[in-house]
Design an enzyme around this catalytic site. Structure first.
Site, short mmCIF file in Angstrom:
data_model
loop_
_atom_site.label_atom_id
_atom_site.label_comp_id
_atom_site.label_asym_id
_atom_site.label_seq_id
_atom_site.Cartn_x
_atom_site.Cartn_y
_atom_site.Cartn_z
N SER A 203 55.90 11.95 12.55
CA SER A 203 54.53 11.94 13.00
C SER A 203 53.97 10.93 13.96
O SER A 203 53.06 11.63 14.81
CB SER A 203 53.85 11.69 11.92
OG SER A 203 54.03 12.42 10.47
N HIS A 250 50.62 7.12 12.96
CA HIS A 250 49.81 8.00 13.55
C HIS A 250 49.07 7.55 14.64
O HIS A 250 49.03 7.77 15.81
CB HIS A 250 48.85 8.91 12.67
CG HIS A 250 49.70 9.62 11.64
ND1 HIS A 250 49.04 10.42 10.39
CD2 HIS A 250 51.02 9.78 11.49
CE1 HIS A 250 50.07 11.16 9.90
NE2 HIS A 250 51.01 10.66 10.27
#
Length: 300
Positions: A203, A250
């Site tokens: 991610s 993220h």
């Protein structure tokens, strides 16, 4: 080397004739193609001599290379598969998923991003020191379930090919790796030392590609509403599902990925390689700084 007659005298010596002037015997050959060359046709080279055809051919090849069309980031326009690195990365992620979930589950613990230092004499994972920092890289390719890997690989397939064609294979790979490392380093930095850090997935790298896509849209003056909407939705999900998704990875990947991409895409043409190299080096320096600061705040 004895002088070579220019009028054909000396015939019968057994020496070959010049490939352009057969009547002139010579003992010198082109170092590139092997053609016999007389003094008139000899072109000095770094080693020996070359024939005019090879010299002109090399010059023509260099001129064609200079005239090959390039993208705004300096990459040659891909004539074949413009998504090779994207496909290789997807293949590696899927292979590691199969290994860690089905074939060798014990590898999951060895490759995941893990860290804990509740007291001065106990350190686990990344907190142990540089010998465990490899986890920041390996965790990028480990996934916790089928849905997890499917979502990340779908995102990589959507975002990767366009960026790879614009940046070129090497720059795209550097962007992906640095973004993933930065996301994991940011997660390590923000996780309290007495709190168990257990994070896996691509991610951070994917969010780096998302940030780079935003930079690309800005450079090419493409309407940014779609990428902004996608970015907002993903960030909202990251913070809302913080028990499942690691928002720190993220955000770290997004910020560093966008910064590195900006350095690559806004680099001036005359100093492009230098500026792009510094952008990648800056991203790696940020990763190292986060690691050092995160380690310095450990107890003891």
């Amino acid at each position: 080397m004895r002088p070579t007659p220019a009028d054909g005298q000396g015939a019968g010596s057994g020496l070959p004739g010049c490939y352009r002037h057969p009547e002139r015997e010579t003992g010198v050959r082109c170092t590139r193609c092997g053609h016999p060359v007389c003094p008139e046709c000899m072109v000095p080279a770094a080693v020996g001599f070359q024939c005019p055809d090879c010299v002109h051919g090399a010059a023509a090849r260099e001129e064609r290379a200079r005239q090959q069309p390039r993208t705004s980031a300096g990459a040659l326009l891909a004539l074949g598969d413009g998504a090779l690195v994207t496909k290789v990365l997807i293949g590696i992620n899927l292979l590691v998923f199969l290994l860690t979930q089905y074939l060798a589950p014990a590898l999951f613990d060895d490759l995941a991003l893990r860290s804990l230092a509740p007291v001065p004499w106990v350190r686990i994972g990344v907190a142990e020191g540089p010998e465990q920092w490899y986890r920041l890289g390996t965790a990028m390719f480990v996934h916790g379930g089928l849905l997890h890997v499917a979502m990340n690989m779908f995102s990589l397939w959507v975002l990767g090919p366009q960026l790879e064609r614009v940046l070129g294979r090497l720059r795209f790979l550097a962007l992906y790796v640095v973004s993933g490392l930065a996301g994991n380093a940011f997660a390590y930095l923000l996780t309290p030392s007495n709190q168990w850090l257990n994070s896996v997935g691509a991610s951070g790298a994917i969010f780096g590609l998302l940030g780079a896509t935003a930079v690309l849209f800005r450079v090419t003056r493409t309407p940014m509403q779609p990428v902004i909407a996608l970015l907002v939705v993903n960030l909202v999900l990251s913070f809302s599902l913080h028990d499942i998704l690691d928002w720190r990875a993220h955000v770290g990947g997004l910020v560093v990925g966008a910064a590195v991409a900006a350095g690559m895409m806004y680099a001036p043409r005359e100093r492009r390689n230098l500026v792009q190299g510094l952008a990648v080096a800056g991203g790696l320096a940020a990763v190292l700084l986060m690691l050092l600061v995160g380690t310095a705040r450990l107890p003891g």
